[in-house]
Design a protein around this motif. Structure first.
Motif: not given
Length: 777
Positions: A349-350, A354, A358, A382-384, A387-388, A392
């Motif tokens: 996923y990453n 991801t 983004v 699944n998003l760190s 990242i969020v 995001i």
């Protein structure tokens, strides 16, 4: 000995001169090749390596060399992708993409009908290419010759006797019988006349028979011999007729792979499945118009969960990502991407999704943004956190102020998904600022959802600001004109009671709930009563733990003061208990009042009184105070002891008398003040009461013989006081006309009799509005 040779070959393969590193051995049944999992040395990617030991299979060396040569030259999507081939004196190596034998799935019976049809379609298409385009014969089509790639697609291998019919010395004529387990899979015409019979029959007859055997193995698991060829056990009904024609003993009427494909692709045919159509359309997705793309996505949604996940990960997902990011795929394509993304591992996923997600949050397309927000719960796990929080959420904030209400509403809802990945600074800073805007949004639904959102993220707010923010937001919601917004505010208050102190519950929250108890909507009234019960229960529980009094206990040396009695058993009116309570306080007064700094040593003379006022005897004044004793309650209006007016004496002027009435300004009318100031009745009574209640240290008061009051002396004192202090502006006499001596000879002031204020004792009409509630408006 064979084991030793295999170990030596493996050790050589692990040397630095080879582009791969061999790993575990994979069982592929009876074959002249040995399959190993391997990794490429240059990039560490996964691959597979087919090895052939020359010393142990010298008689089959021509078959192995033929396989190596054909693997290099044959290129087709349905053929195993060859990366490299190596030939040494001891071994032959074919390095390919990572593959798994189809026999694994067949033995485990893990293939669904739709997946089996999709694989058969791929193998039939590959045989059509070999027979018609390459003018060749595979000669060994069976389950052991088929493999599945990392994408789940079926790949045809086993090119040991693959031969071109344009060659006179094709290897199939000479070495066809050396293929392992050839007797079980050989067509009837070859059994009778040998492999030279291939020249006398249709070119694709041998491979068509092998395709029929492969279909039987896929649906039944094992093929015992020629007796089972053509049996329809477990074969899908729609495919049975064509399958029988593949296995017919007469090669001249046998159905070729090409004709088998045509029958399956007819309208309603067995190859008309969503998965097969998806396979054909996926590579041209970027070239489709909006209508064709929508039809493609609709078919993608129809796929059931038992379809090969690897195919969607490796083949479908990359094409969908290119379409949505560069080809204008739109929200429907994005929904399909996120649905497939749920089957990816965190690392996959990453690496695959991801970065694209983004970038898509920065896309200004509103429809795409709404789709991202709707599907945020599927992807946020699944998003760190970095990242969020850093990439995001800053892009999401534009949705709080977007002109489209649907974007603002979906952004508020999405807060619940990302709040767990936001830092405390972001939550208590930017997030609360934006939620404060949506709490005042013009759309009632957005205001309601903001209240619900605050109630659910209350645990994430900082302790320093949580109670203030929640009380302000929910109290405001209870006054919202939208019925569901008021209900949401009450529900949120009930759900977040644990975050408020008892003082907040009693002084801030209950006053906000009480007005809604009489809401026009029953839904709101019912919820208000439930919320009220919750808070009352908590307050009562807390109050039961409090001390009976906060005052220190009285010492034993002092006598306990009499408890103030509120009312009597005979008088139940509100005026009765008020007067009774104050009377008790006056009766209980004892001790001496400390003299003031100004009037402590001055003699207090008995003030004059009008003739209409009866004389107060000393006994009566000391034992029972008259009705005007209520006047000292002016101190209860908030004045301190230093602000209370001093006692009235004969030397005090009218201005000091007016100060006494300032404390009652909230009750008495302005026009009554002047009359009250000129009336000496109240001052005289007040002075009498004060003199009776407290012994004076001043000079004795002259004995009053009970005659008429000395009005002349009182007026002289008043004139003297006025001469010392000028009158207020507007009350001075005009000085423009000088006084004549004749007019100034008389110094005696004219006595002005001011009538006493008449008090109306008639009770008011109960229906008359007395204005008590005006101060709460």
């Amino acid at each position: 000995m064979d084991f030793l040779k295999s170990a030596v070959a493996s050790a050589i393969a692990k040397g630095s001169s080879f582009p791969f590193a061999l790993g575990d051995r994979v069982d592929i049944g009876d074959s002249l090749w040995t399959l190993h999992n391997a990794t490429k040395r240059d990039d560490g990617s996964a691959c597979s390596v087919f090895t052939f030991d020359v010393a142990s299979n010298k008689s089959r060396l021509p078959l192995a060399k033929n396989a190596v040569r054909k693997s290099r030259t044959l290129r087709h999507p349905g053929v195993i992708k060859v990366l490299d081939t190596i030939e040494t004196d001891t071994s032959l190596y074919i390095m390919t993409e990572r593959v798994v034998p189809l026999l694994w799935h067949v033995k485990r019976k893990s293939l669904s009908e739709e997946t089996a049809k999709w694989g058969i379609y791929t193998i039939a298409s590959t045989l059509k290419f070999i027979n018609e385009d390459a003018s060749s014969v595979h000669g060994a089509v069976r389950a052991s010759s088929v493999f599945t790639s990392e994408s789940g697609e079926w790949r045809l291998g086993g090119f040991d006797i693959l031969s071109s019919m344009k060659e006179d010395d094709a290897i199939i004529y000479t070495y066809g019988s050396l293929v392992p387990d050839a007797a079980r899979y050989t067509p009837p015409e070859i059994v009778k006349a040998g492999w030279d019979a291939v020249k006398r029959h249709p070119l694709g007859a041998v491979d068509a028979y092998g395709l029929g055997i492969l279909i039987f193995e896929i649906f039944n698991g094992h093929f015992a011999g020629a007796d089972q060829a053509g049996k329809t056990t477990n074969i899908p009904p729609s495919m049975q007729q064509s399958y029988k024609r593949l296995c017919t003993a007469n090669p001249k009427i046998r159905l070729s792979a090409s004709h088998f494909l045509e029958q399956g692709k007819r309208s309603g045919g067995f190859f008309q499945t969503p998965l097969i159509r998806l396979t054909e359309d996926i590579e041209s997705l970027g070239l489709k118009d909006e209508a064709e793309r929508e039809e493609f996505i609709n078919e993608l949604d129809q796929l059931s969960e038992d379809f090969p996940e690897d195919f969607f990960k490796m083949k479908v997902l990359p094409e969908l990502l290119k379409s949505v990011e560069f080809g204008g795929g739109g929200p429907k394509v994005l929904s399909a991407i996120l649905k497939i993304g749920t089957k990816l591992t965190p690392d996959e996923y990453n690496s695959r999704l991801t970065p694209v997600i983004v970038r898509l949050f920065g896309n200004p397309d509103r429809a795409l943004r709404v789709c991202l927000l709707d599907n945020l719960p599927l992807m946020v796990d699944n998003l760190s956190q970095k990242i969020v929080n850093d990439k995001i959420f800053p892009q999401m904030t534009s949705g709080f102020t977007d002109v489209a209400p649907i974007v603002r509403e979906q952004t508020v809802k999405a807060v619940l998904s990302v709040v767990g990945k936001l830092s405390d600074r972001t939550i208590n800073g930017d997030l609360l600022k934006f939620l404060a805007r949506t709490a005042n949004d013009e759309q009632a639904g957005i205001r309601t959802n903001t209240t619900i959102c605050l109630g659910k993220i209350a645990k994430n707010l900082g302790q320093g600001t949580r109670s203030k923010v929640l009380i302000a937001a929910f109290s405001r919601a209870t006054r919202d004109p939208f019925v569901h917004a008021r209900s949401a505010g009450l529900l949120a208050l009930a759900a977040t009671i644990e975050y408020f102190t008892e003082d907040d519950c009693a002084s801030k929250i209950l006053p906000a709930i009480c007005p809604v108890l009489l809401d026009k909507e029953k839904l709101v009234r019912d919820q208000a009563n439930k919320t009220l019960d919750v808070y009352l229960h908590r307050i009562r529980k807390f109050s039961s733990t409090m001390a009976d009094s906060a005052l220190p206990p009285p010492s034993t040396a002092e006598a306990a003061p009499d408890t103030a009695r509120i009312g009597t058993s005979n008088d139940q009116s509100w005026s009765g208990w008020a007067i009774s309570s104050f009377t008790n306080k006056i009766a209980a007064a004892n001790g001496q009042i400390e003299p003031t700094a100004n009037g402590g040593s001055a003699a207090v003379a008995e003030t004059v009184r009008p003739a209409s006022v009866p004389r107060l005897s000393k006994t009566a004044s000391t034992t029972q105070p008259d009705l005007p004793a209520i006047r000292p309650t002016a101190a209860l209006l908030g004045r301190s002891l230093s602000e209370q007016p001093a006692m009235v004496t004969q030397e005090e002027d009218d201005e000091e008398t007016e100060d006494v009435y300032d404390a009652w300004g909230a009750i008495e009318d302005d026009e009554d003040e002047e009359t009250a100031a000129a009336d000496p009745f109240s001052a005289a009574i007040d002075t009498k009461l004060r003199s009776n209640a407290q012994p004076q240290k001043s000079t004795p008061v002259p004995y009053d013989d009970g005659g008429e009051p000395d009005f002349a002396g009182w007026l002289a004192a008043q004139s003297k006081a006025k001469a010392k202090k000028p009158l207020p502006k507007g009350l001075n006499k005009p000085t423009s006309t000088p006084l004549t001596p004749s007019r100034t000879t008389s110094t005696k002031p004219k006595t002005v009799v001011v009538p006493a204020k008449k008090i109306d004792t008639k009770p008011k009409d109960l229906d008359e509005d007395d204005g008590w509630g005006d101060a709460w408006d």
